[in-house]
Design a protein around this motif. Structure first.
Motif, PDB file in Angstrom:
ATOM      1  N   GLU A   1       0.846  -1.179   0.000  1.00 22.37           N
ATOM      2  CA  GLU A   1       0.000   0.000   0.000  1.00 22.37           C
ATOM      3  C   GLU A   1       0.886   1.235   0.000  1.00 22.37           C
ATOM      4  O   GLU A   1       1.975   1.217   0.542  1.00 22.37           O
ATOM      5  CB  GLU A   1      -0.899   0.001   1.240  1.00 22.37           C
ATOM      6  N   GLY A   2       0.402   2.303  -0.590  1.00 20.92           N
ATOM      7  CA  GLY A   2       1.203   3.520  -0.604  1.00 20.92           C
ATOM      8  C   GLY A   2       1.079   4.308  -1.892  1.00 20.92           C
ATOM      9  O   GLY A   2       1.537   5.437  -1.978  1.00 20.92           O
ATOM     10  N   VAL A   3       0.464   3.706  -2.905  1.00 22.34           N
ATOM     11  CA  VAL A   3       0.237   4.395  -4.177  1.00 22.34           C
ATOM     12  C   VAL A   3      -1.185   4.080  -4.622  1.00 22.34           C
ATOM     13  O   VAL A   3      -1.637   2.939  -4.518  1.00 22.34           O
ATOM     14  CB  VAL A   3       1.242   3.947  -5.260  1.00 22.34           C
ATOM     15  N   THR A   4      -1.889   5.093  -5.096  1.00 17.67           N
ATOM     16  CA  THR A   4      -3.215   4.870  -5.681  1.00 17.67           C
ATOM     17  C   THR A   4      -3.199   5.326  -7.135  1.00 17.67           C
ATOM     18  O   THR A   4      -2.474   6.255  -7.503  1.00 17.67           O
ATOM     19  CB  THR A   4      -4.310   5.645  -4.927  1.00 17.67           C
TER      20      THR A   4
ATOM     21  N   LEU B   1      -7.338   2.902  -7.112  1.00 20.83           N
ATOM     22  CA  LEU B   1      -6.892   1.523  -7.268  1.00 20.83           C
ATOM     23  C   LEU B   1      -5.508   1.328  -6.674  1.00 20.83           C
ATOM     24  O   LEU B   1      -4.659   2.221  -6.729  1.00 20.83           O
ATOM     25  CB  LEU B   1      -6.852   1.131  -8.752  1.00 20.83           C
ATOM     26  N   THR B   2      -5.267   0.151  -6.127  1.00 21.12           N
ATOM     27  CA  THR B   2      -3.904  -0.203  -5.748  1.00 21.12           C
ATOM     28  C   THR B   2      -3.124  -0.546  -7.012  1.00 21.12           C
ATOM     29  O   THR B   2      -3.707  -0.719  -8.094  1.00 21.12           O
ATOM     30  CB  THR B   2      -3.888  -1.408  -4.807  1.00 21.12           C
ATOM     31  N   LEU B   3      -1.816  -0.654  -6.891  1.00 23.65           N
ATOM     32  CA  LEU B   3      -1.010  -1.012  -8.063  1.00 23.65           C
ATOM     33  C   LEU B   3      -1.464  -2.335  -8.657  1.00 23.65           C
ATOM     34  O   LEU B   3      -1.579  -2.485  -9.885  1.00 23.65           O
ATOM     35  CB  LEU B   3       0.464  -1.096  -7.668  1.00 23.65           C
ATOM     36  N   GLU B   4      -1.680  -3.293  -7.790  1.00 22.59           N
ATOM     37  CA  GLU B   4      -2.069  -4.622  -8.277  1.00 22.59           C
ATOM     38  C   GLU B   4      -3.411  -4.576  -8.991  1.00 22.59           C
ATOM     39  O   GLU B   4      -3.627  -5.258  -9.987  1.00 22.59           O
ATOM     40  CB  GLU B   4      -2.125  -5.601  -7.102  1.00 22.59           C
ATOM     41  N   GLU B   5      -4.339  -3.752  -8.488  1.00 20.75           N
ATOM     42  CA  GLU B   5      -5.647  -3.620  -9.130  1.00 20.75           C
ATOM     43  C   GLU B   5      -5.548  -2.826 -10.420  1.00 20.75           C
ATOM     44  O   GLU B   5      -6.285  -3.081 -11.384  1.00 20.75           O
ATOM     45  CB  GLU B   5      -6.618  -2.924  -8.175  1.00 20.75           C
TER      46      GLU B   5
ATOM     47  N   GLN C   1      -3.759   8.706 -13.607  1.00 19.43           N
ATOM     48  CA  GLN C   1      -3.153   9.534 -12.561  1.00 19.43           C
ATOM     49  C   GLN C   1      -2.628   8.643 -11.434  1.00 19.43           C
ATOM     50  O   GLN C   1      -3.340   7.780 -10.934  1.00 19.43           O
ATOM     51  CB  GLN C   1      -4.197  10.512 -11.998  1.00 19.43           C
ATOM     52  N   ILE C   2      -1.376   8.889 -11.049  1.00 11.54           N
ATOM     53  CA  ILE C   2      -0.759   8.113  -9.968  1.00 11.54           C
ATOM     54  C   ILE C   2      -0.427   9.061  -8.820  1.00 11.54           C
ATOM     55  O   ILE C   2       0.175  10.113  -9.036  1.00 11.54           O
ATOM     56  CB  ILE C   2       0.513   7.387 -10.448  1.00 11.54           C
TER      57      ILE C   2
END
Length: 1010
Positions: free
Chosen positions: A202-205, A216-220, A342-343
């Motif tokens: 967790e830490g980036v959307t 979304l998470t990176l994996e999503e 967008q990140i």
């Protein structure tokens, strides 16, 4: 010829290794464009085998494949960077004169065998090569099912021209790169020797507005964005602040090991526009359009004007080129012809993990703190980490280029905006309301840079839009902290100290002053911050009277203390003097928590350790020993652990403090010293009990000894423990003996400590039997040496331990009673040589045997009452003692004068002058008497009903008697009498131990007997 392409003659420079990789990459590219799977291509990396070995093998798993240069479902390539004569071809395909196993396998499968060579063959030469290959397999039945071919330089070049991305890679491999252009690889500037695995914490959307999927998470996000790129005809725009992981995210889109549906990595090229690639991005796109290539182009750091220009080129012509651009300018792109992704950084976890991966020497705490200051921005965190060892702070951003990318992005360098941002950064947060606690905070901050309230408001909004400030309702804060700290540092350089003092001390609200102090707490190296904070904590300063501070002042003190640790300690020492002050520091007092945490933080430094600990010891002496809420003793224990202590105090410093505690006349100080000693002797399990945070100062978990240093530590504190165990002070001796026994098993695991343990154990056992040590030795034997011993070292250790057990074993009747009856502990296995725990019945049988032994001990003592004198008082100690009733029964069974024996027990009990005691022996004695002398029991019950010592335990003592009318009547009478006393105590609000509600236990006992 295209600007991308190499000439055919350039392939002559390939080595065997490069030729093999070229063939493998071309196979992957062909499979990717023809719906194959990249995993179907296998290659060794560097095989140069003359015996039919396989360089590259393609085994199509899908069952259907229409190949071009990969002609069959099972195709083997041999790569030879030289001219292959017919004889060499036969040697390559034959093994001991017959076709090699791989050739036979391909014939059976109807596959293909192809030799790739860097020679350039004329048609006659090509025919001779093929003929040599046919003769090599002609002895095999059905040899005609095997497709044979020879790819010379010309055919390899034709194959290569189909895949520009492979061309880009080959240029780099041959030392003739297209400047700045790269095939798929490490695009995110990860060092060559560093782990580049995608961090999926967790830490980036990720927001994908056109799909309606946000947060979304990176994996999503990976499958969503991959589908968007594959299905949309629009260019893709990846935006986000510099350092949030945009480049690594784009790289992950092409990685097969990360989620499903990876994009084709064989048909992508990448460049960073900042590297000024040659050819330019426009020229590359034009070339690909002219060639009608199916390629994905990734442009990092691509400004919006270039993105829009390239998008227009792609829209003007039907093509298969896909464009992905990456940008750190986060202004919203409203173009209807672009898909925007967008990140955003959303927490510190990814940055923390990356820091520990790249800079493990930082330690977990420092990495977490840097990630927090960076607001999860990975690039910012790495920049701080690289300067932290030199700068001595975790919050300083020294990278000018990175700062400009974050703050100005692609906007003009606006000096006025930066000046206003510097003033806003002086506080941790500010309000945009015109009246916040009676103060217009924007106007006040504007005075520091000579700008109006309106300009300050506009600046705050601009910072929010650029994501270098955050907003919550009316509140704003410049973030990440590393950026804010840099801006605040520049503000302190420019603004006169007297103006800062005037604005924040005299005119700001308490809230704004506290916010200013919090920022100063991150700037402990700045001379202005040091000057202001020193003024506050000095005599007559803003914070000089700690005991009169309100909550705002207390929090301000907490924030600024890390700037001047020694001055902070001076102030705490001056303030916490006198019993009254120390007594008023209740556990729920917020200021007490502030002081404790600061003292623990200051104790990190060896130079301040003794002073900080002395203050903590004084507070601990005035704390309820049973308190477990923010316990001072717990914090002290944490400072004396060998690991995770949060201090770099030396062994000598910590040992001296423990010794001083034991030499003190205060029993409280000695008890605390025992707690510290127990923490220091913990040999295998450690927990970080204290907070490690202290402003922006770098911290680790404290002293981290190697094995030799750990042994030295344990030996030193073990010596202190054994010295206390033979100090001549009964209470200290008893506690120290119990402590050593509780640590014995873990300490015995250190072979170098065993001689010390044995030697000192024998010494203290000579004075007074060390039964706790005997139990500890037996427990160690049972749990650690019960299974068959398989090494000489363990056999030696077991023999050593067995000898020690024999030396410490109870050696007379009193010692045996002490061990079994007075304080046996919870483990009955210690008293049975061959304890059987296989069933509940076996365990109960063992308990009955031990009860019988205790009964016999009692009979022996009862027959010789004089033996009671030495230890009768110990029978009432509140230990877990399940065999005391059996001993009490035996005592009366063996006694010839039971009343005198009873009175001796009560006399010893009264001499202890205690209100709570273990009543097992009394219960057992009455139970045994009830069998043989009922009148005596009735008499003793009558006496007990009016005995102030026994009345509080009357139900417990009598509950074990057999049922009888006389007893029930007496219990009823006693219960009614005690009930009336309890009711009177309630009515008069007395301080008696028994209330009527609690006395219901008496009625319960009567009902049980009925």
């Amino acid at each position: 010829m295209s600007i991308i392409e190499l000439q055919k003659e350039d392939l002559a420079a390939l080595s065997d290794t490069l030729l093999e990789e070229l063939v493998a990459r071309l196979c992957e590219a062909e499979l990717a464009t023809r719906s194959g799977k990249l995993r179907d291509v296998m290659w060794s990396g560097s095989i140069k085998a003359p015996d039919g070995g396989v360089d590259v093998r393609v085994t199509i798993s899908s069952g259907e494949f229409d190949g071009d240069f990969v002609p069959r479902l099972d195709t083997v390539f041999q790569a030879k960077a030289k001219s292959m004569q017919p004889a060499e071809i036969r040697d390559e395909m034959l093994e001991n004169g017959t076709p090699s196993p791989i050739v036979k396998e391909l014939v059976e499968a109807g596959g293909a065998y192809i030799i790739a060579s860097t020679e350039d063959c004329s048609p006659p030469t090509y025919a001779r090569r093929i003929e040599a290959m046919r003769r090599a397999v002609e002895s095999l039945p059905e040899a005609g099912s095997l497709q044979l071919d020879f790819y010379d330089r010309s055919r390899l070049h034709r194959w290569l021209r189909q895949y520009p991305s492979v061309h880009v890679w080959l240029r780099g491999a041959l030392g003739r790169p297209l400047s700045g252009w790269h095939a798929f690889g490490r695009w995110s500037a990860t060092p060559t020797d560093a782990d580049d695995t995608l961090i999926l914490e967790e830490g980036v959307t990720v927001n994908v507005p056109s799909t309606g999927k946000n947060g979304l998470t990176l994996e999503e996000a990976l499958p969503v964005v991959r589908h968007l790129i594959s299905s949309s005809g629009k260019p893709i725009r990846i935006t986000g602040l510099s350092g949030v992981g945009k480049s690594r995210f784009v790289q992950a889109l092409f990685e097969e090991g990360v989620g499903e549906g990876a994009l084709d990595r064989t048909s992508v090229i990448y460049t960073d526009i900042g590297d000024q690639p040659e050819p330019s991005a426009r020229a590359m796109i034009d070339t690909l359009l002219a060639q009608d290539s199916s390629l994905t182009v990734v442009l990092d750091n691509c400004a919006s004007d270039l993105h829009n220009s390239l998008s227009a080129r792609l829209r003007a012509k039907t093509n298969s080129v896909k464009l992905i651009t990456v940008e750190y300018d986060i202004r919203e792109d409203k173009s209807q012809t672009t898909e925007v992704v967008q990140i955003e950084a959303h927490g510190p976890k990814i940055a923390e993990t990356l820091l520990l991966r790249r800079h493990p020497e930082l330690g977990q705490f420092n990495a977490a703190k840097i990630a927090e200051f960076s607001e999860g921005n990975a690039r910012l965190a790495l920049a701080i980490a690289e300067s932290a060892p030199v700068d001595g702070t975790l919050s300083k951003l020294t990278d000018e280029q990175l700062f400009n990318r974050l703050f100005f992005q692609r906007h003009d360098l606006d000096a006025g905006l930066k000046e206003r941002a510097e003033a806003l950064s002086l506080v941790y947060s500010f309000s945009v309301n015109s009246d916040e606690e009676g103060v217009d905070e924007l106007s006040l901050l504007g005075e520091l840079c000579e700008h109006s309230r309106l300009r300050m408001h506009r600046a705050a909004q601009t910072l929010v839009e650029r994501q270098v400030a955050q907003q919550r309702s009316r509140w704003r804060a410049v973030l990440p902290h590393a950026v804010a700290n840099r801006l605040a540092t520049e503000a302190l350089n420019k603004i006169p100290v007297e103006l800062l003092v005037d604005v924040f001390e005299r005119r700001a609200s308490s809230r704004l002053l506290k916010s200013f102090g919090r920022r100063l707490g991150f700037l402990h190296e700045h001379p202005v911050a040091i000057e202001i904070v020193t003024r506050w904590v000095s005599e007559g300063g803003l914070l000089s009277d700690l005991m009169r501070l309100n909550e705002h002042g207390q929090k301000l003190f907490l924030h600024i203390a890390p700037v001047v640790p020694e001055r902070t300690l001076d102030l705490i020492e001056r303030s916490l003097t006198g019993t009254e002050v120390l007594t008023d520091l209740k556990p729920t007092n917020f200021f007490r928590s502030v002081v404790l945490n600061l003292l623990v933080g200051i104790a990190y430094y060896p130079d301040h350790f003794e002073r900080a600990v002395e203050v903590l010891l004084k507070i601990a002496e005035h704390e309820d020993p049973k308190n477990n809420y923010d316990s001072v003793r717990g914090k002290l224990e944490g400072l004396f652990q060998i690991h995770l202590s949060g201090t770099h105090a030396t062994l000598k410093q910590r040992a001296s403090i423990v010794e001083d505690c034991f030499s003190a006349n205060s029993h409280l100080r000695q008890e605390i010293g025992l707690k510290l000693l127990g923490s220091a002797l913990e040999a295998c399990r450690w927990t970080g009990l204290n907070t490690f945070e202290f402003g922006a100062r770098p911290r680790d978990f404290g002293y981290n000894p190697n094995f030799t240093e750990r042994l030295e530590w344990l030996k030193r504190f073990l010596g202190i423990a054994f010295k206390a165990a033979s100090s001549g002070r009964p209470k200290l001796e008893s506690s120290a003996r119990h402590l050593i026994a509780s640590k014995f098993r873990s300490l015995w695991r250190y072979p170098d400590l065993r001689s010390d343990l044995s030697e000192h154990a024998a010494e203290i056992n000579n004075g007074l039997p060390w039964l706790e040590g005997w139990r500890a030795v037996r427990s160690t034997l049972y749990f650690d040496y019960r299974d068959p011993i398989d090494t000489p070292d363990r056999r030696t250790a077991k023999t050593h331990l067995e000898q020690l057990e024999a030396d410490l074993a109870p050696r007379d009747l009193i010692s045996e009673i002490e061990a079994l009856v007075v304080n046996p502990g919870h483990d009955i296995r210690l008293f049975e040589e061959k304890f059987d725990n296989s069933s509940l019945e076996k365990r109960e049988e063992a308990c009955l045997r031990l009860e019988s032994r205790a009964f016999k001990y009692g009979e022996t003592i009862g027959a010789t009452p004089a033996l009671l004198d030495g230890f009768v008082a110990r029978l009432f100690e509140q230990n877990y003692a399940p065999y005391q009733m059996a001993f009490g029964r035996g005592l009366m069974s063996g006694s010839v004068k039971p009343r005198e024996t009873w009175l001796m027990l009560l006399g010893a009990l009264r001499a202890l002058d205690i209100k709570t005691f273990n009543y097992g022996v009394l219960s057992g004695a009455l139970e045994e008497l009830s069998k043989s002398d009922r009148p005596l029991v009735d008499s003793l019950l009558d006496e007990a009903a009016s005995d102030n010592l026994l009345i509080c335990r009357i139900t417990c003592v009598f509950a074990h008697l057999k049922a009888g009318h006389t007893r029930r009547t007496r219990l009823k009478t006693s219960a009614q009498w005690i009930w009336s006393i309890g009711a009177a105590m309630q009515a008069t609000k007395g301080r008696g131990r028994w209330s009527p509600m609690r006395l219901l236990h008496l009625d319960l006992a009567i009902k049980v007997e009925r």
